[in-house]
Structure formats: C-alpha cells, structure tokens
Design a protein around this motif. Structure first.
Motif: not given
Length: 62
Positions: A2-13, A16-18, A23-24
């Motif tokens: 089954q497909a997951l129908e929930a939505v999760t929102t994640v905020e990441v600066p 932080a990803l860099i 960077t690339k």
C-alpha cells in the motif's frame, strides 16, 4: 504494498544540508527532490522571502 498517504513536512536549513552533504551534493539533493517529487514540495526561504534553487547556487557556490 500500500502507498503511504501521510505527508510529513521537514524544515532543514540549507546551511545544515551543506554541512552534512557538502555544497555541491546539497544543491544536487535539492534538485533531485524537485525533479522526482515536483517543485511544489520544495520551498527555499531566506528570511521570509522564497528563493529559487538558482539563487541558492549563486550564494553558496561562489
């Protein structure tokens, strides 16, 4: 399966990803998410202003 129908929102600066991915790779990650899951799920902000992936590249790939 089954497909997951929930939505999760994640905020990441972006910084932080860099820090975690470099960077690339961080910018490539954002592009890949946008490509595979539509641009509507990516919202990049600087303060209260929404900016584009190109603006992130210009700022962090100097």
């Amino acid at each position: 399966m089954q497909a997951l129908e929930a939505v999760t929102t994640v905020e990441v600066p972006v910084e932080a990803l860099i820090k975690l991915l470099g960077t690339k790779r961080a910018i490539q990650f954002i592009k890949e998410i946008t490509q595979y899951y539509d641009e509507s799920i990516i919202e990049i902000k600087k303060g209260t202003k929404i900016i584009s992936i190109k603006q992130v590249e210009n700022e962090f790939l100097k």
